[in-house]
Design a protein around this motif. Structure first.
Motif, PDB file in Angstrom:
ATOM      1  N   LEU A   1      91.324 115.498  16.116  1.00  0.00           N
ATOM      2  CA  LEU A   1      92.700 115.130  15.771  1.00  0.00           C
ATOM      3  C   LEU A   1      92.698 114.288  14.497  1.00  0.00           C
ATOM      4  N   ALA A   2      93.295 114.823  13.424  1.00  0.00           N
ATOM      5  CA  ALA A   2      93.262 114.114  12.142  1.00  0.00           C
ATOM      6  C   ALA A   2      94.495 113.248  11.949  1.00  0.00           C
ATOM      7  N   ARG A   3      95.678 113.763  12.353  1.00  0.00           N
ATOM      8  CA  ARG A   3      96.914 112.998  12.136  1.00  0.00           C
ATOM      9  C   ARG A   3      98.000 113.522  13.042  1.00  0.00           C
ATOM     10  N   THR A   4      98.777 112.590  13.577  1.00  0.00           N
ATOM     11  CA  THR A   4      99.973 112.969  14.331  1.00  0.00           C
ATOM     12  C   THR A   4     101.186 112.461  13.586  1.00  0.00           C
ATOM     13  N   GLY A   5     102.105 113.369  13.231  1.00  0.00           N
ATOM     14  CA  GLY A   5     103.342 112.982  12.580  1.00  0.00           C
ATOM     15  C   GLY A   5     104.479 112.942  13.583  1.00  0.00           C
ATOM     16  N   LYS A   6     105.705 113.039  13.074  1.00  0.00           N
ATOM     17  CA  LYS A   6     106.862 113.018  13.976  1.00  0.00           C
ATOM     18  C   LYS A   6     106.864 114.258  14.880  1.00  0.00           C
ATOM     19  N   THR A   7     106.690 115.419  14.243  1.00  0.00           N
ATOM     20  CA  THR A   7     106.657 116.662  15.038  1.00  0.00           C
ATOM     21  C   THR A   7     105.391 117.472  14.782  1.00  0.00           C
ATOM     22  N   SER A   8     104.582 117.038  13.834  1.00  0.00           N
ATOM     23  CA  SER A   8     103.416 117.847  13.451  1.00  0.00           C
ATOM     24  C   SER A   8     102.101 117.157  13.795  1.00  0.00           C
ATOM     25  N   ILE A   9     101.084 117.986  13.915  1.00  0.00           N
ATOM     26  CA  ILE A   9      99.740 117.514  14.248  1.00  0.00           C
ATOM     27  C   ILE A   9      98.762 118.218  13.320  1.00  0.00           C
ATOM     28  N   LYS A  10      97.909 117.426  12.686  1.00  0.00           N
ATOM     29  CA  LYS A  10      96.869 118.009  11.841  1.00  0.00           C
ATOM     30  C   LYS A  10      95.539 117.944  12.579  1.00  0.00           C
ATOM     31  N   VAL A  11      94.846 119.079  12.618  1.00  0.00           N
ATOM     32  CA  VAL A  11      93.573 119.171  13.331  1.00  0.00           C
ATOM     33  C   VAL A  11      92.483 119.585  12.340  1.00  0.00           C
ATOM     34  N   ASP A  12      91.371 118.849  12.349  1.00  0.00           N
ATOM     35  CA  ASP A  12      90.205 119.214  11.536  1.00  0.00           C
ATOM     36  C   ASP A  12      89.253 120.044  12.391  1.00  0.00           C
ATOM     37  N   LEU A  13      88.776 121.127  11.817  1.00  0.00           N
ATOM     38  CA  LEU A  13      87.855 122.021  12.525  1.00  0.00           C
ATOM     39  C   LEU A  13      86.494 121.991  11.844  1.00  0.00           C
ATOM     40  N   SER A  14      85.459 121.843  12.641  1.00  0.00           N
ATOM     41  CA  SER A  14      84.076 121.943  12.152  1.00  0.00           C
ATOM     42  C   SER A  14      83.429 123.092  12.906  1.00  0.00           C
ATOM     43  N   ILE A  15      82.888 124.046  12.162  1.00  0.00           N
ATOM     44  CA  ILE A  15      82.453 125.309  12.767  1.00  0.00           C
ATOM     45  C   ILE A  15      80.967 125.516  12.492  1.00  0.00           C
ATOM     46  N   PHE A  16      80.244 125.795  13.551  1.00  0.00           N
ATOM     47  CA  PHE A  16      78.792 125.961  13.480  1.00  0.00           C
ATOM     48  C   PHE A  16      78.422 127.340  14.015  1.00  0.00           C
ATOM     49  N   ALA A  17      77.269 127.844  13.582  1.00  0.00           N
ATOM     50  CA  ALA A  17      76.786 129.133  14.087  1.00  0.00           C
ATOM     51  C   ALA A  17      75.323 129.004  14.476  1.00  0.00           C
ATOM     52  N   GLN A  18      74.997 129.745  15.530  1.00  0.00           N
ATOM     53  CA  GLN A  18      73.621 129.750  16.028  1.00  0.00           C
ATOM     54  C   GLN A  18      73.189 131.208  16.171  1.00  0.00           C
ATOM     55  N   SER A  19      72.071 131.527  15.525  1.00  0.00           N
ATOM     56  CA  SER A  19      71.583 132.905  15.591  1.00  0.00           C
ATOM     57  C   SER A  19      70.852 133.150  16.902  1.00  0.00           C
ATOM     58  N   ASN A  20      70.954 134.362  17.385  1.00  0.00           N
ATOM     59  CA  ASN A  20      70.192 134.753  18.568  1.00  0.00           C
ATOM     60  C   ASN A  20      68.842 135.321  18.196  1.00  0.00           C
ATOM     61  N   TRP A  21      68.628 135.558  16.890  1.00  0.00           N
ATOM     62  CA  TRP A  21      67.456 136.353  16.498  1.00  0.00           C
ATOM     63  C   TRP A  21      66.321 135.514  15.933  1.00  0.00           C
ATOM     64  N   ASP A  22      66.616 134.354  15.305  1.00  0.00           N
ATOM     65  CA  ASP A  22      65.509 133.579  14.722  1.00  0.00           C
ATOM     66  C   ASP A  22      65.201 132.370  15.598  1.00  0.00           C
ATOM     67  N   ASP A  23      65.053 131.203  14.981  1.00  0.00           N
ATOM     68  CA  ASP A  23      64.654 130.023  15.755  1.00  0.00           C
ATOM     69  C   ASP A  23      65.812 129.376  16.500  1.00  0.00           C
ATOM     70  N   GLY A  24      67.001 129.941  16.376  1.00  0.00           N
ATOM     71  CA  GLY A  24      68.153 129.411  17.094  1.00  0.00           C
ATOM     72  C   GLY A  24      68.728 128.150  16.490  1.00  0.00           C
ATOM     73  N   ALA A  25      68.338 127.853  15.254  1.00  0.00           N
ATOM     74  CA  ALA A  25      68.856 126.649  14.594  1.00  0.00           C
ATOM     75  C   ALA A  25      70.370 126.761  14.424  1.00  0.00           C
ATOM     76  N   ILE A  26      71.021 125.611  14.532  1.00  0.00           N
ATOM     77  CA  ILE A  26      72.476 125.574  14.379  1.00  0.00           C
ATOM     78  C   ILE A  26      72.800 125.120  12.961  1.00  0.00           C
ATOM     79  N   ARG A  27      73.650 125.875  12.283  1.00  0.00           N
ATOM     80  CA  ARG A  27      74.043 125.535  10.907  1.00  0.00           C
ATOM     81  C   ARG A  27      75.561 125.430  10.822  1.00  0.00           C
ATOM     82  N   ARG A  28      76.039 124.525   9.953  1.00  0.00           N
ATOM     83  CA  ARG A  28      77.496 124.427   9.748  1.00  0.00           C
ATOM     84  C   ARG A  28      77.924 125.536   8.799  1.00  0.00           C
TER      85      ARG A  28
END
Ligand code: COA
Length: 135
Positions: free
Chosen positions: A80-107
């Motif tokens: 949750l980044a900010r709540t206004g009178k009627t609006s809400i700003k949400v920050d998203l952080s997205i990561f991926a993990q491969s099934n095929w290599d060492d399974g490291a998680i990267r942003r």
């Protein structure tokens, strides 16, 4: 706030697996697929904060940092980044993990989406109360 690494103090809002049907004409995962999943993750948090129906009003920004590959497990964290009178700003952080290599998680991406709390007539309506749990 964006996370550099998956946070340890909260659960992911959603996870999804990138499928062959989510690729563009070149065989790469389509950026729009990532954005649509991020929109779902952000809307869940906004709905909880608003305590009712929300709609997406704006994509404030979206940054594609690294590619996502078919078969990756993609993990979406919402903050949750900010709540206004009627609006809400949400920050998203997205990561991926491969099934095929060492399974490291990267942003792979970050973004900020803005939602508006609406009533039955689809009119913006004030957000009340204290912040609800984000988990
Ligand atoms: C969301 C919607 C109800 C807002 O209606 P509106 O008459 O523009 O509402 P307002 O001008 O009163 O703005 C409402 C809030 O949204 C914010 N807002 C509106 N447009 C914005 C934009 N482009 N970027 C950031 N915030 C925005 C305003 O700042 C205001 O925030 P606040 O109350 O916290 O101060 C209307 O635009 C709508 O129905 N849009 C379609 C939503 C939709 O279908 N989304 C899915 C698309 S597939």
């Amino acid at each position: 706030m964006y996370f550099d690494d998956p946070p340890t103090d909260r659960q992911a809002m959603i996870t999804a697996v990138a499928m062959p049907s989510d690729t563009n004409a070149l065989g790469d995962i389509f950026g729009g697929w990532l954005m649509s999943q991020a929109d779902i993750a952000g809307a869940i948090l906004a709905y909880r904060r608003a305590g009712g129906r929300v709609v997406t009003v704006a994509v404030d920004c979206f940054n594609f940092i690294l590619p996502v590959y078919v078969g990756d497990r993609v993990i979406f964290y919402a903050d949750l980044a900010r709540t206004g009178k009627t609006s809400i700003k949400v920050d998203l952080s997205i990561f991926a993990q491969s099934n095929w290599d060492d399974g490291a998680i990267r942003r792979v991406a970050t973004g900020s989406m803005i939602y508006v709390h609406i009533d039955e007539a689809r009119r913006p309506t004030p957000i009340e109360g204290d912040a609800k749990s984000q988990d």
